[in-house]
Design an enzyme around this catalytic site. Structure first.
Site, PDB file in Angstrom:
ATOM      1  N   SER A  18      39.186  31.355 -11.408  1.00  0.00           N
ATOM      2  CA  SER A  18      38.601  32.682 -11.649  1.00  0.00           C
ATOM      3  C   SER A  18      38.266  32.891 -13.117  1.00  0.00           C
ATOM      4  O   SER A  18      39.056  32.516 -14.006  1.00  0.00           O
ATOM      5  CB  SER A  18      39.590  33.784 -11.246  1.00  0.00           C
ATOM      6  OG  SER A  18      39.852  33.749  -9.874  1.00  0.00           O
ATOM      7  N   ASP A  64      43.687  47.318  -4.217  1.00  0.00           N
ATOM      8  CA  ASP A  64      42.408  47.118  -3.548  1.00  0.00           C
ATOM      9  C   ASP A  64      41.521  48.245  -4.081  1.00  0.00           C
ATOM     10  O   ASP A  64      41.823  49.428  -3.876  1.00  0.00           O
ATOM     11  CB  ASP A  64      42.602  47.226  -2.027  1.00  0.00           C
ATOM     12  CG  ASP A  64      41.291  47.079  -1.271  1.00  0.00           C
ATOM     13  OD1 ASP A  64      40.219  47.325  -1.860  1.00  0.00           O
ATOM     14  OD2 ASP A  64      41.343  46.729  -0.085  1.00  0.00           O
ATOM     15  N   VAL A  65      40.434  47.892  -4.765  1.00  0.00           N
ATOM     16  CA  VAL A  65      39.645  48.922  -5.461  1.00  0.00           C
ATOM     17  C   VAL A  65      38.874  49.841  -4.510  1.00  0.00           C
ATOM     18  O   VAL A  65      38.231  50.782  -4.958  1.00  0.00           O
ATOM     19  CB  VAL A  65      38.675  48.301  -6.508  1.00  0.00           C
ATOM     20  CG1 VAL A  65      39.438  47.656  -7.640  1.00  0.00           C
ATOM     21  CG2 VAL A  65      37.694  47.325  -5.852  1.00  0.00           C
ATOM     22  N   ILE A  92      35.555  41.715 -10.816  1.00  0.00           N
ATOM     23  CA  ILE A  92      35.657  41.867  -9.357  1.00  0.00           C
ATOM     24  C   ILE A  92      34.269  41.944  -8.747  1.00  0.00           C
ATOM     25  O   ILE A  92      33.408  42.648  -9.277  1.00  0.00           O
ATOM     26  CB  ILE A  92      36.388  43.194  -9.047  1.00  0.00           C
ATOM     27  CG1 ILE A  92      37.857  43.095  -9.424  1.00  0.00           C
ATOM     28  CG2 ILE A  92      36.233  43.590  -7.599  1.00  0.00           C
ATOM     29  CD1 ILE A  92      38.538  44.432  -9.357  1.00  0.00           C
ATOM     30  N   ALA A  95      30.601  40.547  -1.676  1.00  0.00           N
ATOM     31  CA  ALA A  95      29.525  40.865  -0.718  1.00  0.00           C
ATOM     32  C   ALA A  95      29.783  39.996   0.509  1.00  0.00           C
ATOM     33  O   ALA A  95      30.186  38.839   0.367  1.00  0.00           O
ATOM     34  CB  ALA A  95      28.159  40.557  -1.309  1.00  0.00           C
ATOM     35  N   TYR A 156      20.766  35.457  -4.212  1.00  0.00           N
ATOM     36  CA  TYR A 156      21.728  36.392  -4.821  1.00  0.00           C
ATOM     37  C   TYR A 156      21.574  37.767  -4.145  1.00  0.00           C
ATOM     38  O   TYR A 156      22.515  38.543  -4.076  1.00  0.00           O
ATOM     39  CB  TYR A 156      21.503  36.469  -6.333  1.00  0.00           C
ATOM     40  CG  TYR A 156      22.664  37.044  -7.107  1.00  0.00           C
ATOM     41  CD1 TYR A 156      23.923  36.452  -7.064  1.00  0.00           C
ATOM     42  CD2 TYR A 156      22.508  38.173  -7.901  1.00  0.00           C
ATOM     43  CE1 TYR A 156      24.989  36.976  -7.777  1.00  0.00           C
ATOM     44  CE2 TYR A 156      23.560  38.700  -8.626  1.00  0.00           C
ATOM     45  CZ  TYR A 156      24.791  38.100  -8.563  1.00  0.00           C
ATOM     46  OH  TYR A 156      25.845  38.616  -9.288  1.00  0.00           O
ATOM     47  N   LYS A 163      24.546  44.458  -9.235  1.00  0.00           N
ATOM     48  CA  LYS A 163      24.850  44.184 -10.657  1.00  0.00           C
ATOM     49  C   LYS A 163      23.994  45.065 -11.569  1.00  0.00           C
ATOM     50  O   LYS A 163      24.435  45.449 -12.660  1.00  0.00           O
ATOM     51  CB  LYS A 163      24.629  42.701 -10.982  1.00  0.00           C
ATOM     52  CG  LYS A 163      25.689  41.763 -10.401  1.00  0.00           C
ATOM     53  CD  LYS A 163      27.087  42.040 -10.945  1.00  0.00           C
ATOM     54  CE  LYS A 163      28.090  40.961 -10.550  1.00  0.00           C
ATOM     55  NZ  LYS A 163      29.474  41.333 -10.834  1.00  0.00           N
ATOM     56  N   THR A 194      33.294  29.261  -8.739  1.00  0.00           N
ATOM     57  CA  THR A 194      34.487  30.019  -8.334  1.00  0.00           C
ATOM     58  C   THR A 194      34.376  30.355  -6.845  1.00  0.00           C
ATOM     59  O   THR A 194      33.322  30.143  -6.246  1.00  0.00           O
ATOM     60  CB  THR A 194      34.589  31.345  -9.116  1.00  0.00           C
ATOM     61  OG1 THR A 194      33.436  32.132  -8.778  1.00  0.00           O
ATOM     62  CG2 THR A 194      34.637  31.138 -10.615  1.00  0.00           C
ATOM     63  N   ALA A 196      34.095  33.320  -5.472  1.00  0.00           N
ATOM     64  CA  ALA A 196      33.031  34.311  -5.254  1.00  0.00           C
ATOM     65  C   ALA A 196      31.660  33.643  -5.313  1.00  0.00           C
ATOM     66  O   ALA A 196      30.778  33.927  -4.496  1.00  0.00           O
ATOM     67  CB  ALA A 196      33.140  35.431  -6.297  1.00  0.00           C
TER      68      ALA A 196
END
Ligand code: NAP
Length: 256
Positions: A18, A64-65, A92, A95, A156, A163, A194, A196
């Site tokens: 990460s 957990d956001v 963080i 998707a 993406y 983003k 990573t 993600a």
């Protein structure tokens, strides 16, 4: 020791690869006191094992956001252990995998909402929690972005608008929090292998393309991103806020 005595909270360490873990090691090297948050039980043990390799014990909190009560508990916990906070690192993103291939026009309402909530809205909620702990001398808030916010990167997809939203939040937060000497900046990093990133269809091709096209003719190292984070967290960058700093071996300057 650019961060000696500074208290930093880092969100987004999933494993050793990460970006947030590279930032944690660089912050530790520079003398910061660290606290971490993990999303759920699944990652707790892994995070405890990783943080155990740091020279000083670091508290870890569940957050957990997508859950307001967990964000509130996180900052209560940080207040309890540190008293105040100097640096917040938001590293963080999420998707659903099926949204990271094909055409953006096929994005589902639910997929978009989830990606926005986890990857962009969360910065606003976390910044509010951090603001209360940064009273007095101020602080530095960092978030991770990618060039897909401003250019089209095939596959993406929805993460581009997400983003872009994150980068706009960085500017608005910088305006809101500036009078309290809280700086808010983003790092737009080149691709790094990573968990993600591997969710993005044909990520390997993306890595090869960046390395080929970037002026430095290579991909950025995660330690280079971490050192950029040290700069933005430290007083060396005291005149910089609302900025998106590219750490991508120069890829973003190219037109062809
Ligand atoms: P990573 O290791 O997979 O980190 C992503 C983190 O987000 C994980 O710790 C993940 O936790 C966490 N997360 C996801 N949903 C969450 C939730 N609801 N609550 C709390 N945490 C949650 O990947 P990474 O590449 O280092 O990503 C870090 C940041 O860098 C992201 O913002 C990413 O977009 C950005 N970035 C990455 C690259 C790249 O190429 N890798 C390039 C530019 C920018 P779980 O594992 O539990 O889901």
């Amino acid at each position: 020791m650019l961060l000696e005595g500074k208290n930093a909270l880092i969100l987004g360490v999933a494993n050793q690869a990460s970006i947030a873990w590279a930032i944690a090691k660089a912050f530790s090297r520079e003398g910061a006191n660290l606290a971490f948050a993990y999303q759920g039980e699944r990652l707790k043990e892994n995070l405890i094992e990783l943080t155990g390799t740091l020279p000083h014990p670091s508290p870890v909190f569940q957050c957990d956001v997508t859950k307001d009560d967990e964000i509130q508990n996180l900052f209560s916990g940080v207040r309890h252990v540190f008293g105040r906070l100097d640096v917040l690192v938001h590293s963080i993103a999420f998707a659903p995998k099926n949204e990271l291939s094909g055409r953006i026009s096929d994005t589902t309402r639910q997929g978009f909402q989830t990606a926005q909530e986890v990857s962009a809205y969360s910065l606003l909620a976390l910044a509010k929690g951090a603001e209360a702990l940064m009273e007095g001398p101020g602080g530095s808030i960092l978030a991770m972005s990618y060039i897909g916010a401003v250019r089209v990167i095939p596959n993406y997809n929805l993460m581009g608008p997400v983003k872009a939203s994150l980068e706009a939040e960085i500017r608005y937060l910088a305006y809101d929090l500036g009078p309290k000497n809280i700086r808010v900046n983003g790092i737009s990093a080149g691709p790094v292998n990573t968990v993600a990133a591997r969710g993005i269809s044909r990520f390997g091709t993306m890595l090869k393309h960046h390395a080929h096209a970037a002026p430095l003719r290579r991909n950025v190292g995660v330690d280079e991103i971490a050192n950029t984070a040290v700069f933005l967290a430290s007083t060396l960058s005291s005149g910089i806020t609302g900025e998106i700093l590219y750490c991508d071996c120069g890829y973003h300057i190219m037109g062809m």
